[in-house]
Design a protein around this motif. Structure first.
Motif, PDB file in Angstrom:
ATOM      1  N   GLY A  22       0.826  -1.198   0.000  1.00 28.18           N
ATOM      2  CA  GLY A  22       0.000   0.000   0.000  1.00 28.18           C
ATOM      3  C   GLY A  22       0.862   1.250   0.000  1.00 28.18           C
ATOM      4  O   GLY A  22       2.048   1.201   0.343  1.00 28.18           O
ATOM      5  N   ALA A  23       0.270   2.354  -0.402  1.00 27.50           N
ATOM      6  CA  ALA A  23       0.991   3.623  -0.455  1.00 27.50           C
ATOM      7  C   ALA A  23       0.051   4.748  -0.071  1.00 27.50           C
ATOM      8  O   ALA A  23      -1.164   4.675  -0.305  1.00 27.50           O
ATOM      9  N   TYR A  24       0.625   5.805   0.517  1.00 27.46           N
ATOM     10  CA  TYR A  24      -0.161   6.972   0.884  1.00 27.46           C
ATOM     11  C   TYR A  24       0.700   8.206   0.690  1.00 27.46           C
ATOM     12  O   TYR A  24       1.912   8.180   0.908  1.00 27.46           O
ATOM     13  N   GLY A  25       0.053   9.282   0.278  1.00 28.12           N
ATOM     14  CA  GLY A  25       0.777  10.500  -0.044  1.00 28.12           C
ATOM     15  C   GLY A  25       1.140  10.530  -1.518  1.00 28.12           C
ATOM     16  O   GLY A  25       0.527   9.857  -2.350  1.00 28.12           O
ATOM     17  N   ASP A  26       2.161  11.295  -1.849  1.00 30.72           N
ATOM     18  CA  ASP A  26       2.567  11.476  -3.249  1.00 30.72           C
ATOM     19  C   ASP A  26       3.563  10.387  -3.641  1.00 30.72           C
ATOM     20  O   ASP A  26       4.741  10.645  -3.884  1.00 30.72           O
ATOM     21  N   ALA A  27       3.072   9.147  -3.692  1.00 27.19           N
ATOM     22  CA  ALA A  27       3.935   8.002  -3.993  1.00 27.19           C
ATOM     23  C   ALA A  27       3.871   7.596  -5.460  1.00 27.19           C
ATOM     24  O   ALA A  27       4.547   6.651  -5.859  1.00 27.19           O
ATOM     25  N   GLY A  28       3.076   8.295  -6.249  1.00 26.23           N
ATOM     26  CA  GLY A  28       2.928   7.922  -7.648  1.00 26.23           C
ATOM     27  C   GLY A  28       1.821   6.894  -7.804  1.00 26.23           C
ATOM     28  O   GLY A  28       1.632   6.023  -6.956  1.00 26.23           O
TER      29      GLY A  28
END
Length: 444
Positions: free
Chosen positions: A41-47
């Motif tokens: 998972g990713a959160y923020g400006d991770a693309g």
């Protein structure tokens, strides 16, 4: 097997909470279960296009790669953990410390190399590093206590390079990255890579951090990697790999070498690996930080799980705590399935007459077979575990670890008693025909 959607949502919620509270430009994580990446998972400006394949600097996780190289050379008989580094490096500062002390941060040497902050400066050569650090900056006696030393890993990297007659970076690639298939882990950023940022504590604005080549200090924190590659590496740390190190060597590296009484033993350090309280008991791996980046890679071997994460901020996040939280949440929502019980196919001759009830003095133990080992239980809990090595029974876990359990026979061939380092186990309490404690004075 991937996690359930509801579990993935809870894991993502943990990331979101940390990304917001720590003010991180981007935060990417993954959990590993039974050797596979079960969630990312990713959160923020991770693309939006596969954040798990974007490179971030992993900082001191690099130290575990250096440690693996050293352990390979010890396994192969080319180094010894208790030899001083000077046997390879010659008369340079701190080289009288043993490889064990350097790996476990018990060398007492200074934490950082003299000169400007190495993590944010252009790297220097080995000769320049040696000229600046003559060994007079030690802070404790070797072996006295834990004191983290980045400089110590520069020495270890140079030891590896000289023994293998190749650069540390080439050794990492040939002996770890290639066998494990870590194609997106590299010395310098390659392909899609995140920019490291310093976040202003008041304005919340971003200042770019330099992506330095740290030169002779590279073995302490140079590598770049991705969540997907770190997940593969975590799977290796759980189970081992025949072309790198098997699990027995990784378990050896996970025995505590030093701890810190000021931290109430909340953490310790093995041979290149950080040890953290958590999970089924102890998590193994390392955290990492470099200007602009934070990372963690921790595994729970008993549960066959791992957590990895990367972020592009200089500070604000305790990465090991978040990795531990991810593992705890995974276990709470989807408990680890134990390895299935399987019937014994054949009872080894060496333990055929050992199974059943034994007494140490008047304390009863039950000896039984468990997954190929001989175990002794008291009140339903396994307290001693022995490995069967051909005709020997050798302690693995518990007070008798490393000791040999001897099966003592009578003249007629029947078993009289068991003996291990003067501990005598008999079929009845205080058997008068057995040595002490059975034959203790006054016992009839």
């Amino acid at each position: 097997m991937p996690v359930a959607d509801s579990t993935g949502r809870r894991l993502l919620a943990l990331l979101a909470q940390r990304q917001v509270s720590s003010r991180l430009p981007a935060l990417v994580a993954g959990v590993v279960r039974d050797g596979e990446l079960a969630w990312t998972g990713a959160y923020g400006d991770a693309g939006e296009d596969d954040p798990a394949d974007v490179q971030y600097r992993i900082g001191s996780i690099t130290k575990t790669f250096t440690a693996v190289l050293v352990l390979q050379l010890v396994r192969d008989g080319r180094l010894d953990l208790d030899q001083p580094a000077s046997e390879v490096l010659g008369d340079v500062g701190y080289a009288e410390r043993s490889l064990r002390q350097l790996l476990g941060h018990g060398s007492g040497m200074q934490s950082e190399p003299s000169g400007s902050w190495w993590e944010r400066s252009a790297g220097v050569s080995w000769d320049q590093l040696v000229a600046r650090n003559d060994g007079t900056g030690g802070v404790f006696q070797p072996g006295q206590q834990f004191h983290y030393s980045n400089l110590g890993y520069a020495l270890l990297g140079e030891v590896v390079a000289r023994v293998l007659e190749q650069s540390w970076a080439d050794a990492v690639e040939a002996r770890i990255l290639d066998p494990l298939g870590l194609a997106r882990t590299s010395y310098l950023p390659r392909g899609r890579a995140a920019q490291g940022w310093s976040v202003d504590p008041y304005a919340g604005t971003l200042t770019p951090e330099p992506a330095t080549d740290t030169g002779a200090m590279a073995p302490a924190g140079q590598l770049w990697s991705t969540v997907r590659d770190l997940a593969r590496y975590a799977a290796f740390l759980v189970a081992g790999h025949p072309d790198v190190l098997d699990r027995s060597w990784l378990e050896l590296a996970s025995h505590p070498q030093v701890g810190d009484r000021h931290a109430a033993l909340e953490f310790g350090h093995g041979l290149g690996f950080q040890l953290m309280r958590g999970g089924s008991g102890m998590l193994v791996g390392h955290t990492g930080s470099m200007p602009g980046f934070l990372a963690a890679c921790l595994v729970d071997r008993d549960r066959r799980t791992g957590a990895v994460l990367v972020s592009n901020a200089t500070s604000g996040l305790p990465p090991g705590v978040l990795a531990r939280d991810l593992l705890e949440e995974l276990e709470r929502l989807e408990s680890t399935l134990p390895e299935p019980w399987r019937p014994t196919s054949a009872v080894p001759d060496v333990v055929a007459d050992v199974l059943g009830v034994w007494h140490w003095g008047n304390t009863a133990y039950v000896a039984s077979l468990d997954r190929g080992d001989l175990v002794m239980s008291h009140d339903g809990l396994v307290v001693l575990r022995f490995e069967i090595r051909d005709d020997r029974i050798v302690g693995r876990v518990g007070y008798h670890a490393g000791e040999t359990l001897h099966v003592v026979h009578r003249d007629d061939g029947s078993v009289s008693h068991l003996e291990c380092a003067t501990f005598v186990y008999t079929r009845t309490p205080y058997d008068p025909d057995a040595p002490i404690p059975g034959g203790a004075p006054g016992v009839s």
